[in-house]
Structures are given as structure tokens and as C-alpha cells.
Design a protein around this motif. Structure first.
Motif, PDB file in Angstrom:
ATOM      1  N   ALA A  10     -96.110 -43.609 -27.893  1.00  0.00           N
ATOM      2  CA  ALA A  10     -95.904 -44.699 -26.930  1.00  0.00           C
ATOM      3  C   ALA A  10     -94.819 -44.332 -25.931  1.00  0.00           C
ATOM      4  O   ALA A  10     -94.953 -44.592 -24.722  1.00  0.00           O
ATOM      5  CB  ALA A  10     -95.536 -45.985 -27.676  1.00  0.00           C
ATOM      6  N   ILE A  11     -93.736 -43.709 -26.424  1.00  0.00           N
ATOM      7  CA  ILE A  11     -92.663 -43.274 -25.525  1.00  0.00           C
ATOM      8  C   ILE A  11     -93.191 -42.224 -24.559  1.00  0.00           C
ATOM      9  O   ILE A  11     -92.875 -42.234 -23.363  1.00  0.00           O
ATOM     10  CB  ILE A  11     -91.481 -42.733 -26.342  1.00  0.00           C
ATOM     11  N   SER A  12     -94.033 -41.311 -25.067  1.00  0.00           N
ATOM     12  CA  SER A  12     -94.622 -40.285 -24.213  1.00  0.00           C
ATOM     13  C   SER A  12     -95.508 -40.902 -23.137  1.00  0.00           C
ATOM     14  O   SER A  12     -95.488 -40.469 -21.976  1.00  0.00           O
ATOM     15  CB  SER A  12     -95.432 -39.306 -25.063  1.00  0.00           C
ATOM     16  N   ILE A  13     -96.280 -41.921 -23.494  1.00  0.00           N
ATOM     17  CA  ILE A  13     -97.147 -42.590 -22.515  1.00  0.00           C
ATOM     18  C   ILE A  13     -96.309 -43.254 -21.433  1.00  0.00           C
ATOM     19  O   ILE A  13     -96.626 -43.185 -20.242  1.00  0.00           O
ATOM     20  CB  ILE A  13     -98.041 -43.629 -23.225  1.00  0.00           C
ATOM     21  N   VAL A  14     -95.202 -43.890 -21.839  1.00  0.00           N
ATOM     22  CA  VAL A  14     -94.344 -44.581 -20.879  1.00  0.00           C
ATOM     23  C   VAL A  14     -93.687 -43.593 -19.922  1.00  0.00           C
ATOM     24  O   VAL A  14     -93.583 -43.830 -18.712  1.00  0.00           O
ATOM     25  CB  VAL A  14     -93.277 -45.401 -21.627  1.00  0.00           C
ATOM     26  N   ILE A  15     -93.241 -42.444 -20.457  1.00  0.00           N
ATOM     27  CA  ILE A  15     -92.521 -41.465 -19.627  1.00  0.00           C
ATOM     28  C   ILE A  15     -93.486 -40.644 -18.778  1.00  0.00           C
ATOM     29  O   ILE A  15     -93.303 -40.484 -17.569  1.00  0.00           O
ATOM     30  CB  ILE A  15     -91.659 -40.548 -20.518  1.00  0.00           C
ATOM     31  N   ASP A  16     -94.538 -40.117 -19.396  1.00  0.00           N
ATOM     32  CA  ASP A  16     -95.453 -39.222 -18.689  1.00  0.00           C
ATOM     33  C   ASP A  16     -96.471 -39.976 -17.833  1.00  0.00           C
ATOM     34  O   ASP A  16     -96.980 -39.441 -16.852  1.00  0.00           O
ATOM     35  CB  ASP A  16     -96.167 -38.335 -19.711  1.00  0.00           C
ATOM     36  N   LYS A  17     -96.803 -41.216 -18.240  1.00  0.00           N
ATOM     37  CA  LYS A  17     -97.716 -42.094 -17.498  1.00  0.00           C
ATOM     38  C   LYS A  17     -99.087 -41.460 -17.239  1.00  0.00           C
ATOM     39  O   LYS A  17     -99.510 -41.329 -16.085  1.00  0.00           O
ATOM     40  CB  LYS A  17     -97.084 -42.520 -16.166  1.00  0.00           C
TER      41      LYS A  17
END
Length: 207
Positions: free
Chosen positions: A148-155
Motif C-alpha cells: 500500500a505504501i508502494s502504491i501511494v509513493i509510486d502511484k
């Protein structure tokens, strides 16, 4: 007459949605803390004062948590309402809200323990060992959290994007800490695990 009644009703609704009113409504534990603090003195029960002090600390801790949730949730909702078209910013701001909540809870917990003269360092050591065991037991959940953190950062996608994953296609409704929810073209909601979602090939039709 009807117009004046409607304006009064709208004014009352807007007052109910103000931050001050929400904080006032969520102040139950503050009242409980005051009662626990002063009740033994009013009843002349000095022997019960120590128990009352512990109850007061717990009540103040819970009140701080509730107030933090109200304040952070209020500003997140205001931001979402004013940036409804910017899915990327909404996703990032919601993630910041989660981090802010966790930070406030930890600070309040440390303050509460310090107020009761509890040694924090041995407790942190024990929590570190216990946390390692828990991390091994819930590694799939932690994998989804980091995804989830990766999705938020990398978009790779944001709320509102039209995407397809394998044979499923729809519009992203929400990106949570464990799952991402997509509304399909036929109307049903599809729920993906964040970890499994990032392992799949995603087509983003909004870009």
C-alpha cells in the motif's frame, strides 16, 4: 416562512459539521476523567485515589486518541471534498493521515506511561522482541501494508483511475492499508490484496 426554516435548518447542519462541535461531542472520556479524578475526594475515600488516578490516565489517553481521530479525519475530509478530482493527492493525503494517527497514538501512549512512572525502556525492549515474533506471524499482512505504501509513493494508479488486472476491469474506488477496491463496469465491487495486486500486470486506461 419555509425559506427561513430551511436556512435555519441548513445553519444547524453546518454547525453540526464544524470541528468544535465534533470535538465537543467526542469529549465523553474527558468527563469520565474528571469524575474519576474528583469523586474519591468528594466521597472522602483517600484509599481509592490511586485507582482513580489510573482510571483518569486511561480516560485521558482514550480522549486524546478520539480527539486526534476527529481532528485528523475532519481535515482529511475537507481536503478530499476540495480536491475531489485529484485522486493522486487524495491517496497521498489519506496515507499521511494514517501515519499522523499512528504517531499521535504512540506519543500519547508514551506520555501516559510516563505519567504513571512506568519505565519505558524495558517495555520498548520487550515490545521489540514481541514485535519481531508478531511480524513473522503476520508477514502477509505486513506485505500488503508495504505494498500500500508502494502504491501511494509510486502511484501506478490512483483513486478514480480505470484499470484492468488480469480479466477484471473497473474504476479504483479506494486504496486501503491491506486491500484496493475496484468498482467493475458491471457494478460489483472487486477487492484485491495490495501485495497480489502489485505482482500482477496492471493496465491503466486513464493514462
Amino acid at each position: 416562512m419555509e425559506n427561513s426554516l430551511k436556512s435555519v435548518e441548513n445553519g444547524l447542519k453546518s454547525m453540526e459539521n464544524t470541528l468544535a462541535v465534533k470535538i465537543l461531542k467526542g469529549s465523553f472520556f474527558l468527563v469520565l476523567a474528571l469524575i474519576a479524578s474528583y469523586l474519591p475526594r468528594l466521597l472522602g475515600l483517600p484509599g481509592a485515589q490511586e485507582t482513580a488516578n489510573i482510571a483518569t490516565t486511561l480516560a485521558l489517553f482514550m480522549q486524546g486518541v478520539i480527539w486526534a481521530n476527529i481532528i485528523i479525519g475532519y481535515y482529511i475530509q475537507r481536503y478530499v471534498n476540495s480536491h475531489a478530482a485529484d485522486g493522486s493527492s487524495i491517496t497521498t493525503f489519506k496515507a499521511i493521515g494514517v501515519v499522523a494517527r499512528l504517531t499521535v497514538w504512540i506519543i500519547l501512549g508514551v506520555v501516559a506511561l510516563g505519567a504513571r512512572d512506568i519505565q519505558i525502556r524495558p517495555l520498548l525492549t520487550g515490545l521489540g522482541i514481541g514485535g519481531l515474533a508478531i511480524a513473522l506471524a503476520v508477514q502477509n499482512i505486513l506485505g500488503d501494508l508495504f505494498a500500500a505504501i508502494s502504491i501511494v509513493i509510486d502511484k501506478p494508479f490512483v483513486v478514480g483511475d480505470a484499470i484492468s488486472v488480469e480479466n477484471y476491469r473497473g474504476k479504483v474506488e479506494s486504496i486501503g492499508l491491506k486491500t484496493t477496491r475496484v468498482r467493475s463496469e458491471s457494478g460489483e465491487q472487486i477487492i484485491f490484496s495490495n501485495g497480489e495486486l502489485l505482482k500482477s500486470k496492471i493496465r491503466n486506461y486513464s493514462r
